[in-house]
Design an enzyme around this catalytic site. Structure first.
Site, PDB file in Angstrom:
ATOM      1  N   GLU A 189       0.812  -1.215   0.000  1.00 20.59           N
ATOM      2  CA  GLU A 189       0.000   0.000   0.000  1.00 20.59           C
ATOM      3  C   GLU A 189       0.851   1.274   0.000  1.00 20.59           C
ATOM      4  O   GLU A 189       0.317   2.377   0.133  1.00 20.59           O
ATOM      5  CB  GLU A 189      -0.940   0.042   1.214  1.00 20.59           C
ATOM      6  CG  GLU A 189      -1.799  -1.199   1.430  1.00 20.59           C
ATOM      7  CD  GLU A 189      -2.833  -1.468   0.348  1.00 20.59           C
ATOM      8  OE1 GLU A 189      -2.681  -0.992  -0.782  1.00 20.59           O
ATOM      9  OE2 GLU A 189      -3.810  -2.185   0.648  1.00 20.59           O
TER      10      GLU A 189
ATOM     11  N   HIS B 226      -2.684   3.186   8.327  1.00 18.57           N
ATOM     12  CA  HIS B 226      -3.746   2.358   7.744  1.00 18.57           C
ATOM     13  C   HIS B 226      -3.807   1.060   8.537  1.00 18.57           C
ATOM     14  O   HIS B 226      -2.794   0.351   8.645  1.00 18.57           O
ATOM     15  CB  HIS B 226      -3.470   2.063   6.270  1.00 18.57           C
ATOM     16  CG  HIS B 226      -4.308   0.945   5.730  1.00 18.57           C
ATOM     17  ND1 HIS B 226      -5.686   1.048   5.645  1.00 18.57           N
ATOM     18  CD2 HIS B 226      -3.987  -0.302   5.291  1.00 18.57           C
ATOM     19  CE1 HIS B 226      -6.162  -0.097   5.165  1.00 18.57           C
ATOM     20  NE2 HIS B 226      -5.156  -0.928   4.947  1.00 18.57           N
TER      21      HIS B 226
ATOM     22  N   HIS C 285      -6.574  -2.391   9.973  1.00 19.23           N
ATOM     23  CA  HIS C 285      -7.799  -3.164   9.749  1.00 19.23           C
ATOM     24  C   HIS C 285      -8.476  -3.395  11.099  1.00 19.23           C
ATOM     25  O   HIS C 285      -8.816  -4.523  11.439  1.00 19.23           O
ATOM     26  CB  HIS C 285      -7.472  -4.516   9.111  1.00 19.23           C
ATOM     27  CG  HIS C 285      -6.825  -4.437   7.764  1.00 19.23           C
ATOM     28  ND1 HIS C 285      -6.405  -5.555   7.070  1.00 19.23           N
ATOM     29  CD2 HIS C 285      -6.521  -3.379   6.974  1.00 19.23           C
ATOM     30  CE1 HIS C 285      -5.868  -5.190   5.906  1.00 19.23           C
ATOM     31  NE2 HIS C 285      -5.917  -3.864   5.832  1.00 19.23           N
TER      32      HIS C 285
ATOM     33  N   TYR D  36     -14.778  15.350  19.478  1.00 17.70           N
ATOM     34  CA  TYR D  36     -13.430  14.861  19.158  1.00 17.70           C
ATOM     35  C   TYR D  36     -13.378  14.124  17.831  1.00 17.70           C
ATOM     36  O   TYR D  36     -12.368  14.159  17.137  1.00 17.70           O
ATOM     37  CB  TYR D  36     -12.859  14.024  20.317  1.00 17.70           C
ATOM     38  CG  TYR D  36     -11.964  14.889  21.160  1.00 17.70           C
ATOM     39  CD1 TYR D  36     -12.498  15.958  21.876  1.00 17.70           C
ATOM     40  CD2 TYR D  36     -10.593  14.710  21.175  1.00 17.70           C
ATOM     41  CE1 TYR D  36     -11.694  16.804  22.594  1.00 17.70           C
ATOM     42  CE2 TYR D  36      -9.772  15.560  21.896  1.00 17.70           C
ATOM     43  CZ  TYR D  36     -10.322  16.599  22.606  1.00 17.70           C
ATOM     44  OH  TYR D  36      -9.511  17.449  23.308  1.00 17.70           O
TER      45      TYR D  36
ATOM     46  N   HIS E 165     -12.527  -2.825   3.740  1.00 15.92           N
ATOM     47  CA  HIS E 165     -11.066  -2.863   3.959  1.00 15.92           C
ATOM     48  C   HIS E 165     -10.688  -2.128   5.263  1.00 15.92           C
ATOM     49  O   HIS E 165     -10.248  -2.761   6.195  1.00 15.92           O
ATOM     50  CB  HIS E 165     -10.390  -2.241   2.721  1.00 15.92           C
ATOM     51  CG  HIS E 165      -8.911  -2.382   2.682  1.00 15.92           C
ATOM     52  ND1 HIS E 165      -8.173  -2.193   1.537  1.00 15.92           N
ATOM     53  CD2 HIS E 165      -8.009  -2.663   3.649  1.00 15.92           C
ATOM     54  CE1 HIS E 165      -6.897  -2.384   1.788  1.00 15.92           C
ATOM     55  NE2 HIS E 165      -6.769  -2.662   3.069  1.00 15.92           N
TER      56      HIS E 165
HETATM   57  P1  13P Z   1       1.210  -4.947   3.618  1.00 13.33           P
HETATM   58  O1  13P Z   1       1.598  -6.125   4.491  1.00 13.33           O
HETATM   59  O2  13P Z   1       1.767  -5.063   2.232  1.00 13.33           O
HETATM   60  O3  13P Z   1       1.571  -3.640   4.319  1.00 13.33           O
HETATM   61  O4  13P Z   1      -0.350  -4.974   3.457  1.00 13.33           O
HETATM   62  C1  13P Z   1      -1.154  -5.062   4.611  1.00 13.33           C
HETATM   63  C2  13P Z   1      -2.435  -4.341   4.450  1.00 13.33           C
HETATM   64  O5  13P Z   1      -2.927  -3.828   5.413  1.00 13.33           O
HETATM   65  C3  13P Z   1      -3.063  -4.296   3.111  1.00 13.33           C
HETATM   66  O6  13P Z   1      -4.078  -3.353   3.095  1.00 13.33           O
END
Ligand code: 13P
Length: 212
Positions: A75, A94, A96, A121, A161
């Site tokens: 990414e 970023h 998850h 906030y 995502h």
């Molecule tokens: P990477 O391991 O390549 O950083 O990817 C992980 C991820 O969060 C993909 O969205």
């Protein structure tokens, strides 16, 4: 210690913190910081944020060429797109994390702002949160979609995502990310109950006073 080595240590420290707080799991998620010369330190692909090695963190040019370290996150190009569009951004997070990803999987009506302004906030730290349509992780078209939204948004939600959040510093981006995850959690706790989000005027006042 050089600025670069300090920032390598910061990435490791925040990676561990996010992992310990269970905002990052497995090898999902990536962090980056921009250096003074425009190059970017980014976590290596397939690395666990809880167990990063400062010496192996990838360093890429603003065009994405690997300058040092392990192969970068798949990414990396959307991190670079954020830096390209937001001259004041010094870090991108970023992850998850569970509640935010749950929001990204909903069938959403308002794709220009996917969470209501439940708290001050959230408005201050996250702001308007647009939903970008689904792309495969690592797809260069995803980076281009991010480029299109990043100029006007410090945070974006990727469908099915998870979020991308930027800040002037890694500390600021991590704090904003945590605020977003907490708002997503509140959103599910409140469920179908009738809520009283902040009014348009209250949001405008926050933006004026706190400079969003
Ligand atoms: P990477 O391991 O390549 O950083 O990817 C992980 C991820 O969060 C993909 O969205």
């Amino acid at each position: 210690m050089s600025e670069e080595n300090h920032l390598r240590e910061e990435i490791v420290r925040y990676g561990r913190l996010l992992y310990d707080r269970r905002l990052a799991h497995g090898s999902a998620g990536n962090l980056s910081v921009r250096l003074a010369d425009g190059s970017v330190l980014v976590t290596p692909t397939n690395s666990s944020l809880g167990f990063l090695d400062p010496a192996r963190i990838s360093k890429v040019s603003s065009r994405g060429e690997l300058l040092a370290g392990d192969p970068p996150s798949k990414e990396a190009f959307f991190h670079l797109a954020v830096y390209d569009q937001r001259p004041t951004a010094g870090a991108v997070v970023h992850l998850h994390s569970t509640y935010s990803v749950a929001v990204s999987c909903l069938c959403l009506e308002h794709t220009d702002d996917v969470l209501p302004p439940l708290t001050a906030y959230h408005v201050m730290r996250v702001g308007k949160l647009p939903l970008l349509k689904y792309y495969r992780p690592g797809d260069r078209a995803l980076a281009e979609a991010v480029r299109g939204a990043a100029r006007d948004h410090k945070a974006m939600m990727l469908a099915n995502h998870g979020p991308i959040v930027s800040g002037k510093t890694l500390d600021e981006a991590v704090c904003a990310y945590e605020e977003l995850e907490e708002t997503a959690k509140l959103f599910f706790i409140l469920g179908d109950r009738k809520t009283s989000p902040l009014t348009f005027e209250a949001v405008a006042e926050i933006n004026t006073v706190f400079g969003n």
